[in-house]
Design an enzyme around this catalytic site. Sequence first.
Site, PDB file in Angstrom:
ATOM      1  N   LYS A 149       7.900   8.201  -5.873  1.00  0.00           N
ATOM      2  CA  LYS A 149       7.794   7.289  -7.016  1.00  0.00           C
ATOM      3  C   LYS A 149       7.347   8.068  -8.251  1.00  0.00           C
ATOM      4  O   LYS A 149       6.655   9.080  -8.148  1.00  0.00           O
ATOM      5  CB  LYS A 149       6.750   6.197  -6.719  1.00  0.00           C
ATOM      6  CG  LYS A 149       7.067   5.335  -5.507  1.00  0.00           C
ATOM      7  CD  LYS A 149       8.128   4.322  -5.814  1.00  0.00           C
ATOM      8  CE  LYS A 149       8.310   3.322  -4.691  1.00  0.00           C
ATOM      9  NZ  LYS A 149       9.382   2.351  -4.982  1.00  0.00           N
ATOM     10  N   HIS A 198      15.336   4.366   5.076  1.00  0.00           N
ATOM     11  CA  HIS A 198      16.393   4.891   4.217  1.00  0.00           C
ATOM     12  C   HIS A 198      16.701   6.365   4.518  1.00  0.00           C
ATOM     13  O   HIS A 198      17.851   6.738   4.762  1.00  0.00           O
ATOM     14  CB  HIS A 198      15.997   4.786   2.742  1.00  0.00           C
ATOM     15  CG  HIS A 198      15.773   3.395   2.259  1.00  0.00           C
ATOM     16  ND1 HIS A 198      16.359   2.290   2.828  1.00  0.00           N
ATOM     17  CD2 HIS A 198      15.043   2.918   1.208  1.00  0.00           C
ATOM     18  CE1 HIS A 198      15.996   1.201   2.170  1.00  0.00           C
ATOM     19  NE2 HIS A 198      15.190   1.557   1.191  1.00  0.00           N
TER      20      HIS A 198
END
Length: 474
Positions: free
Chosen positions: A336, A246
């Site tokens: 995260k 990504h």
Amino acid sequence: MDNFTIVIFGATGDLAHRKLFPSVFDLALHQHLPDEYRVIGCGRRSFSHQEFRDMVLRSLQDASGNAGFDDGVLNAFLRRLFYVRLDIAESEGYHRLYREIMDAAGESGVCTHLLYYLAVSPGLLPVIVGNLSVAGLGGKDLPCTGWRKIIVEKPFGSDLQSARRMNAAVGEVFNEDQIFRIDHYLGKETVQNILVFRFSNGIFEPLWNRHYIASVSITIAEDFGIRGRGAFYEEVGLLRDIIQNHALQLLASVAMEPPVDLQADSVRDEKSKVLRSIRRHTPADAGSAVVLGQYEGYRNEKDVDPHSTVETFAAIRFFVDNWRWQGVPFYVKAGKNLSETRTQIVITFKCPPQNFFGPADSCSYTANQVIMTIQPEETIALRFGTKRPGEAVVTDPVYMKFDYRNAFPGEGLTAYHRLLLDAIAGDRLNFIRQDSVEHAWEVVDAIRHSVDGTPPAPYPVHSDGPADASLIYG
């Protein structure tokens, strides 16, 4: 459009039911599929065709929030679903698959045009393609009028050497133009519009270089943890899960040179050049250019080693050593359990040579920026300075914002919808080529080697990451 069959490996898994079946149904709903098509699911569990259809129906209902369907379209779609029990490692199941495909020989094209989707761990790719070849279903076993394509999910390997082995294995059975390495970020509208924004607007392209741009920041932040994927994350970690694909694909889209045309390989040539030009990190510079972190409580997650040193956060400063970008830092942050969920690209322009409006260091407060937000909203904003009302001359930043949903109301294509449609049509523009995969792994392998043995720094849940991450930005 040719009639065809799509074969989904891992058809009972999470990805297939959350993304693939709703996306294929969406294609049918929007009349993006041919008159005759089939969808064959493959999995280890034993289901009849009807049991499989019932299971897919429940997934469609979950994905839609139980919104109403057009019964005619839905029933027609369900009738075109079939199931084959197949153990990926055993060749016998592939012969059953062959028979299931050929049973539809009376439907023009559905047994000669095949699209395989591997919704399974990428490590299973060599086994699957080898068994497809044994069963006469490989990409190079083509009938004279047919086509065969294969879609492979990320991550493409676990390092450069494994990626090369995977590419070699699939290359024995499929040609490169039959291989579609999918990264769903490349199907998002805002990502696809990076090229349009840059190359169709004359006011930006002349400024898109080291003479006018001070820095580029790419953020891929999530406010949730690993969501039960402990075993996966212990094997992969954030560098492999997010940075290798990504983040580096976004960087390449921002930094690439103008292509000679919009053919797939012309665009992918320029992206590959960017990835090849990224300066590789070394142990000598990693201390000031790389910060890895792990959110507090990660080691208590299911299937996670209580002494794990797997990273769930990364802040990295990159440089692209080419004529356009020499000396411009590219800051990449991903993680995260951060304070918010946001994917964003910020291009910050250099300050004017002399600042008349406030202290000399105040330009950073009002520096011009182009801000491309990919999620949760899809917007492009331009920041510039303006005078605050009042007697004193004080500058404040203001924003001009373009919002996709307001400008183009109505439902657009989801990322998987778009990429499935592209693969069916054979358009490889938004898929990743072999050389780009390997260049990206060279970048990530260099980072991992540079920080080898350094444990990730802990950071609180719903924070901005480790405190040292701010040092990356100089």
